[in-house]
Design an enzyme around this catalytic site. Sequence first.
Site, short mmCIF file in Angstrom:
data_model
loop_
_atom_site.label_atom_id
_atom_site.label_comp_id
_atom_site.label_asym_id
_atom_site.label_seq_id
_atom_site.Cartn_x
_atom_site.Cartn_y
_atom_site.Cartn_z
CG ASP A 135 -1.99 1.12 1.12
OD1 ASP A 135 -2.44 1.41 0.01
OD2 ASP A 135 -2.31 1.71 2.17
CB CYS A 181 -17.55 -5.58 -15.43
SG CYS A 181 -16.58 -5.18 -13.96
CB CYS A 219 -22.63 -5.78 -14.26
SG CYS A 219 -22.93 -5.33 -12.54
#
Length: 339
Positions: free
Chosen positions: A126, A182, A185
């Site tokens: 991160d 995806c 959607c």
Amino acid sequence: MNVLPTAHLRDLASSVGFDLVGFARAEPIPPDFLMEWVAAGYAADMDWMGERAAERLDVSLLLPGAKTVISFANNYWRDDAETVDSPIARYARGRDYHSTLRDRMKAFRKALNVMYPGLGSYGGVDSGPLMEKVWAARAGLGYVGKNGCFITEPYGSWVLLATLVVDAEVDDYGNGPAADRCGACRRCLMSCPTGALVGNGRVDARACLSYQTIENREQQVPEAFRFKFDNLIFGCDICQQVCPLNRRPVFAEHPRFAPRAVAELGVRELAGLTVEQYEHLIPGTALARARYDGLRRNAVYALGVAKQADAKSLLEKLCGDSSELVRTAAQWALLQLDP
Ligand code: B12
Ligand code: SF4
Ligand code: SF4
């Protein structure tokens, strides 16, 4: 340096606790994704996203001679009865994931160094100047959905990433990014309460409640967004919760992902958190990033949004708080109760 055998690296990754691992050639990332995102202002005040752009786009600036990027993922989903209504995003309910994934990567590197003395590596969880979703995609772990999240086949998007650059090749780079699932959607786009999803998996952080509740912690949140703090005070999971690819989550067994006591608290308790309670409950969790006053500011907004009449006396008390951030939020919240 030897060519590293991926079968062995996969076993090692699993033995230190990672759920998924993949390998990508350490080739530069086309600059457009990052540079256009920064130029559009989508990074809000996260200036660090643009400042070290060169390294984000070319890992050989982080590790001279970089050959391979190893991407790791950990599933973190838990469904614990006592935390289902927690106003804290799932990833932040347990022990701080940065330390969990960092510890695992440390163990992985330590074993690598024993087997391949002289191997150079650079790791990040991160916080490093790495584009972790791009590396996870190139390493074949999944793809970036329209909700801006990285979606894997076995765990959906309930995964956290860690990334390790090494200066040796591996014997198998796999097949590259997984197919986009995806399709037609648009659920996440329709469900985001603030319109922060601006197409092609891009997130306008200025409008994202995750940014507003975590990163924007030293000033008042723009009023239009405060009204969206509906039982939501640290991070936001809405665009993941509605995703059909998250319909079959897998329970993360490891105790480090177990929710801590703070995840059993409601908005009112969090708004009224004392310094002592904060010191007892928050260190060691990702919530520490919002800091004491930022966390309480968020909870105070959420009390205002919920219009809980019985929160009035707490809010009146917080109007006299030593933090200007909390005082101003409490005045606003009281107005919502009593317009
Ligand atoms: C900045 C940041 C944020 C910002 C901006 C979010 C964003 N999507 O950009 C804010 C504060 C809003 C945020 C929120 C969250 N974050 Co965050 N965040 C980051 C961080 C530090 C950098 C992301 C980044 O580079 N953004 C810039 C854009 C331009 O790049 P990008 O996100 O990779 O997206 C582009 C590319 O991936 C490209 N692309 C897609 N596929 C491919 C394939 C190839 C081959 C190439 C070349 C490019 C490409 O298209 C995308 C759109 O342009 C990463 C850690 C890291 N160092 O990578 C964590 C990280 C992305 N965050 C993480 C998490 C958990 C979250 C939250 C879920 C937390 C929460 N519950 O509130 C939310 C999710 C919000 C959302 N819908 O995305 C996890 C991701 C987990 C996952 N499964 O996706 C990460 C990876 C941290 C980690 N180590 O685990 N985050
Ligand atoms: S995390 Fe929340 S605010 Fe951010 S894009 Fe997803 S639904 Fe929208
Ligand atoms: S909700 Fe639909 S469009 Fe959004 S990420 Fe999930 S599958 Fe893709």
